[in-house]
Design a protein around this motif. Structure first.
Motif, PDB file in Angstrom:
ATOM      1  N   ILE A  93      -4.139  -6.160   3.116  1.00  0.00           N
ATOM      2  CA  ILE A  93      -3.066  -6.065   4.394  1.00  0.00           C
ATOM      3  C   ILE A  93      -2.686  -7.365   4.504  1.00  0.00           C
ATOM      4  O   ILE A  93      -3.323  -8.094   5.302  1.00  0.00           O
ATOM      5  N   VAL A  94      -1.455  -7.467   4.208  1.00  0.00           N
ATOM      6  CA  VAL A  94      -0.755  -8.866   4.114  1.00  0.00           C
ATOM      7  C   VAL A  94       0.383  -8.822   5.434  1.00  0.00           C
ATOM      8  O   VAL A  94       1.245  -7.820   5.205  1.00  0.00           O
ATOM      9  N   VAL A  95       0.392  -9.594   6.181  1.00  0.00           N
ATOM     10  CA  VAL A  95       1.508  -9.746   7.100  1.00  0.00           C
ATOM     11  C   VAL A  95       2.473 -10.851   6.715  1.00  0.00           C
ATOM     12  O   VAL A  95       2.194 -12.065   6.189  1.00  0.00           O
ATOM     13  N   THR A  96       3.930 -10.603   6.541  1.00  0.00           N
ATOM     14  CA  THR A  96       4.850 -11.531   6.116  1.00  0.00           C
ATOM     15  C   THR A  96       6.099 -11.339   6.806  1.00  0.00           C
ATOM     16  O   THR A  96       6.152  -9.926   7.210  1.00  0.00           O
ATOM     17  N   HIS A  97       6.860 -12.022   6.987  1.00  0.00           N
ATOM     18  CA  HIS A  97       8.386 -11.964   7.396  1.00  0.00           C
ATOM     19  C   HIS A  97       9.255 -12.284   6.240  1.00  0.00           C
ATOM     20  O   HIS A  97      10.431 -12.385   6.544  1.00  0.00           O
ATOM     21  N   ILE A  98       8.574 -12.686   5.155  1.00  0.00           N
ATOM     22  CA  ILE A  98       9.475 -13.080   4.034  1.00  0.00           C
ATOM     23  C   ILE A  98       9.730 -12.133   3.036  1.00  0.00           C
ATOM     24  O   ILE A  98       8.898 -11.343   2.477  1.00  0.00           O
ATOM     25  N   LEU A  99      10.825 -11.610   2.746  1.00  0.00           N
ATOM     26  CA  LEU A  99      11.234 -10.488   1.947  1.00  0.00           C
ATOM     27  C   LEU A  99      10.899 -10.623   0.636  1.00  0.00           C
ATOM     28  O   LEU A  99      10.444  -9.561   0.129  1.00  0.00           O
ATOM     29  N   ARG A 100      11.137 -11.819   0.032  1.00  0.00           N
ATOM     30  CA  ARG A 100      10.765 -11.970  -1.461  1.00  0.00           C
ATOM     31  C   ARG A 100       9.354 -11.871  -1.472  1.00  0.00           C
ATOM     32  O   ARG A 100       8.800 -11.209  -2.541  1.00  0.00           O
ATOM     33  N   GLN A 101       8.419 -12.247  -0.504  1.00  0.00           N
ATOM     34  CA  GLN A 101       7.027 -11.915  -0.662  1.00  0.00           C
ATOM     35  C   GLN A 101       6.819 -10.576  -0.606  1.00  0.00           C
ATOM     36  O   GLN A 101       5.867 -10.177  -1.397  1.00  0.00           O
ATOM     37  N   ALA A 102       7.403  -9.970   0.269  1.00  0.00           N
ATOM     38  CA  ALA A 102       7.070  -8.415   0.434  1.00  0.00           C
ATOM     39  C   ALA A 102       7.342  -7.691  -0.685  1.00  0.00           C
ATOM     40  O   ALA A 102       6.564  -6.840  -1.308  1.00  0.00           O
ATOM     41  N   ARG A 103       8.398  -8.005  -1.414  1.00  0.00           N
ATOM     42  CA  ARG A 103       8.823  -7.586  -2.553  1.00  0.00           C
ATOM     43  C   ARG A 103       7.917  -7.681  -3.798  1.00  0.00           C
ATOM     44  O   ARG A 103       7.652  -6.915  -4.600  1.00  0.00           O
ATOM     45  N   ARG A 104       7.465  -9.261  -3.731  1.00  0.00           N
ATOM     46  CA  ARG A 104       6.494  -9.327  -4.977  1.00  0.00           C
ATOM     47  C   ARG A 104       5.137  -8.683  -4.831  1.00  0.00           C
ATOM     48  O   ARG A 104       4.631  -8.369  -5.903  1.00  0.00           O
TER      49      ARG A 104
END
Length: 252
Positions: free
Chosen positions: A202-213
């Motif tokens: 379960i990964v928290v991020t606000h980076i769209l590219r990272q979420a997509r990857r």
């Protein structure tokens, strides 16, 4: 059961005084997948992670209601052993915090707490978990030097190895690459994609590219609520809410 969700969250609410931090969260986390909690800063992503390993207990001002079931067991049940809950979940914070001891002892610390004393077993665990975290080749000749001497990217992978050593089922990662350079970030992301064969992440991020990857399942949060959730194709290719459309347009 392999196809059942590893985590089921039902009507989870978190308040601090009169302020609502999480509002009626209902969510199922699939096994052996990467679930990404996406959204702007302050939307409740980190608080949701803290609920999963009961770090909310450390903040007496927080009022937590609802259910969090891990493997079907309610972690908020009064008789539930908090240590047992936390051993199921490894936590990777934004900033790595290696223990003030050697690389070797960072890994064996949790194992010794679990009662493992056999030196050959400890050595095997150290190597296996450093390999799993993608760090073994870089540190195998300096295992007895302080973990704090490693680069910040290596420290984050050391903390990942330390978390894996206690045998969790779930890895919680709170903005795990925010303090890292692009090369170290890429190593962490690659490692996550490998680890989902054996773990749920379960990964928290606000980076769209990272979420997509990274994401197999993406949960978009805004002001303490789940606005939308779905596959990367659904979230990025066919957003339903105006809030998500605007968030994607702004390119966070």
């Amino acid at each position: 059961m392999p196809n059942s969700p590893i985590v089921s969250i039902r009507n989870l609410n978190v308040q601090s005084g009169h302020s609502s931090i999480l509002k009626n969260i209902n969510l199922e986390i699939p096994r052996n997948k990467i679930t990404v909690l996406l959204g702007p800063s302050g939307c409740g992503k980190t608080t949701l992670l803290k609920c999963l390993n009961r770090l909310t207990d450390l903040h007496p001002q927080l009022q937590v209601g609802g259910e969090v079931l891990i493997d079907g067991e309610d972690i908020f049940h009064p008789k539930k052993d908090i240590t047992e809950v936390r051993q199921k979940l490894g936590l990777l914070s934004q900033k790595p915090f290696p223990l003030p001891m050697s690389i070797y002892k960072n890994i064996t610390y949790g194992l010794k707490i679990k009662g493992i004393k056999d030196k050959s077993r400890l050595r095997a665990n150290v190597e296996r978990n450093l390999r799993d975290a993608g760090l073994w080749a870089e540190v195998k000749d300096r295992l007895h030097t302080p973990g704090a001497r490693l680069s910040i990217g290596q420290q984050q992978r050391l903390c990942l190895a330390r978390g894996l050593a206690v045998g969790p089922e779930i890895i919680l990662a709170d903005e795990p690459t925010s303090a890292l350079d692009p090369i170290s970030s890429k190593k962490i992301e690659e490692k996550f994609l490998e680890l989902k064969q054996n773990y749920t992440l379960i990964v928290v991020t606000h980076i769209l590219r990272q979420a997509r990857r990274l994401g197999d399942h993406i949960v978009f949060m805004y002001f303490g609520e789940i606005v939308e959730q779905g596959t990367p194709e659904q979230i990025f290719g066919n957003p339903q809410s105006d809030i998500l459309k605007e968030y994607l347009r702004s390119g966070h």
